[in-house]
Design a protein around this motif. Sequence first.
Motif, mmCIF file in Angstrom:
data_model
loop_
_atom_site.group_PDB
_atom_site.id
_atom_site.type_symbol
_atom_site.label_atom_id
_atom_site.label_comp_id
_atom_site.label_asym_id
_atom_site.label_seq_id
_atom_site.Cartn_x
_atom_site.Cartn_y
_atom_site.Cartn_z
ATOM 1 N N ALA A 49 0.527 -1.166 0.033
ATOM 2 C CA ALA A 49 0.037 0.139 0.069
ATOM 3 C C ALA A 49 0.867 1.325 0.148
ATOM 4 N N GLY A 50 1.781 1.373 0.816
ATOM 5 C CA GLY A 50 2.863 2.308 0.853
ATOM 6 C C GLY A 50 3.398 2.725 -0.406
ATOM 7 N N GLN A 51 3.837 1.620 -1.140
ATOM 8 C CA GLN A 51 4.548 1.517 -2.584
ATOM 9 C C GLN A 51 3.589 2.199 -3.369
ATOM 10 N N THR A 52 2.188 1.840 -3.447
ATOM 11 C CA THR A 52 1.274 2.358 -4.195
ATOM 12 C C THR A 52 1.068 3.856 -4.269
ATOM 13 N N MET A 53 1.166 4.118 -2.754
ATOM 14 C CA MET A 53 0.941 5.586 -2.494
ATOM 15 C C MET A 53 2.292 6.381 -2.847
ATOM 16 N N ASP A 54 3.678 5.747 -2.917
ATOM 17 C CA ASP A 54 4.537 6.350 -3.204
ATOM 18 C C ASP A 54 4.569 6.714 -4.633
ATOM 19 N N MET A 55 3.829 5.621 -5.219
ATOM 20 C CA MET A 55 3.867 5.849 -6.953
ATOM 21 C C MET A 55 3.018 6.846 -7.267
ATOM 22 N N GLY A 56 1.941 7.024 -6.237
ATOM 23 C CA GLY A 56 0.742 8.359 -6.658
ATOM 24 C C GLY A 56 1.505 9.559 -6.258
ATOM 25 N N ALA A 57 2.530 9.660 -5.264
ATOM 26 C CA ALA A 57 3.267 10.942 -4.851
ATOM 27 C C ALA A 57 4.101 11.112 -6.189
ATOM 28 N N VAL A 58 4.752 10.166 -6.507
ATOM 29 C CA VAL A 58 5.696 10.424 -7.879
ATOM 30 C C VAL A 58 4.921 11.069 -8.603
ATOM 31 N N LYS A 59 3.807 10.235 -8.972
ATOM 32 C CA LYS A 59 2.880 10.978 -10.381
ATOM 33 C C LYS A 59 2.883 12.148 -10.124
ATOM 34 N N HIS A 60 2.250 12.603 -8.964
ATOM 35 C CA HIS A 60 1.774 14.041 -8.442
ATOM 36 C C HIS A 60 2.913 14.872 -8.679
ATOM 37 N N ASN A 61 4.102 14.523 -8.345
ATOM 38 C CA ASN A 61 5.462 15.323 -8.371
ATOM 39 C C ASN A 61 5.830 15.573 -9.806
ATOM 40 N N ILE A 62 5.718 14.561 -10.731
ATOM 41 C CA ILE A 62 6.056 14.624 -12.265
ATOM 42 C C ILE A 62 4.828 15.411 -12.686
ATOM 43 N N ASP A 63 3.737 15.485 -12.578
ATOM 44 C CA ASP A 63 2.808 16.401 -12.850
ATOM 45 C C ASP A 63 2.846 17.737 -12.590
ATOM 46 N N PHE A 64 3.243 17.925 -11.183
ATOM 47 C CA PHE A 64 3.555 19.211 -10.671
ATOM 48 C C PHE A 64 4.832 19.857 -11.420
ATOM 49 N N ALA A 65 5.871 19.056 -11.661
ATOM 50 C CA ALA A 65 7.068 19.463 -12.491
ATOM 51 C C ALA A 65 6.754 19.739 -13.848
ATOM 52 N N LEU A 66 5.914 19.031 -14.582
ATOM 53 C CA LEU A 66 5.480 19.307 -15.836
ATOM 54 C C LEU A 66 4.781 20.555 -16.030
ATOM 55 N N GLN A 67 4.025 20.878 -15.141
ATOM 56 C CA GLN A 67 3.113 22.385 -15.234
ATOM 57 C C GLN A 67 4.084 23.365 -15.004
ATOM 58 N N ASN A 68 4.956 23.221 -14.093
ATOM 59 C CA ASN A 68 6.059 24.249 -13.846
ATOM 60 C C ASN A 68 7.028 24.536 -15.354
ATOM 61 N N LEU A 69 7.167 23.583 -15.615
ATOM 62 C CA LEU A 69 8.020 23.310 -16.881
ATOM 63 C C LEU A 69 7.431 23.915 -17.915
ATOM 64 N N HIS A 70 6.281 23.608 -18.075
ATOM 65 C CA HIS A 70 5.179 24.332 -19.295
ATOM 66 C C HIS A 70 5.164 25.866 -18.615
ATOM 67 N N LYS A 71 5.048 26.283 -17.650
ATOM 68 C CA LYS A 71 5.080 27.800 -17.433
ATOM 69 C C LYS A 71 6.405 28.286 -17.674
ATOM 70 N N ILE A 72 7.485 27.691 -17.494
ATOM 71 C CA ILE A 72 8.842 28.292 -17.798
ATOM 72 C C ILE A 72 9.137 28.374 -19.285
ATOM 73 N N ILE A 73 8.647 27.337 -19.982
ATOM 74 C CA ILE A 73 8.498 27.328 -21.527
ATOM 75 C C ILE A 73 7.868 28.499 -22.019
ATOM 76 N N THR A 74 6.700 28.871 -21.482
ATOM 77 C CA THR A 74 5.922 29.810 -21.888
ATOM 78 C C THR A 74 6.527 31.031 -21.619
ATOM 79 N N GLY A 75 7.187 31.309 -20.527
ATOM 80 C CA GLY A 75 7.980 32.722 -20.001
ATOM 81 C C GLY A 75 9.059 32.658 -21.108
ATOM 82 N N ALA A 76 9.672 31.730 -21.265
ATOM 83 C CA ALA A 76 10.700 31.845 -22.188
ATOM 84 C C ALA A 76 10.470 32.121 -23.434
ATOM 85 N N ASN A 77 9.405 31.603 -23.880
ATOM 86 C CA ASN A 77 9.021 31.939 -25.263
ATOM 87 C C ASN A 77 8.479 33.405 -25.505
#
Length: 111
Positions: A49-77
């Motif tokens: 169950a903890g491993q599943t939760m960890d994978m959920g947290a990893v997915k959340h962190n990846i999504d958050f990082a992608l959103q921030n990266l998208h903002k940075i790319i938009t700002g750079a453009n």
Amino acid sequence: FLQQTERSLHLMTQRALEAESNVEKLKEEISVLQGQLQCSKAENENLKAGQTMDMGAVKHNIDFALQNLHKIITGANWSIRQLASGAESLCFVAEVLKSTGRISTAEAEKE
């Protein structure tokens, strides 16, 4: 013969008592091992169950990082567009200054 039979009976009784004692010890050991097995199963489930939760947290962190990266790319453009626009403005100013310089030179020559 009677004494030998009594000795055999006594020996068999001792063996039976030892066997009963061993059976009781083995029953206790089985009980302890079953308890440990249950604890191990529960811990295993918790880890899964903890491993599943960890994978959920990893997915959340990846999504958050992608959103921030998208903002940075938009700002750079946007910055690149501003820089290109500024460069065009500087080229225009340079052309105006060049033209002004030619006009000044031509007027100085006339005088």
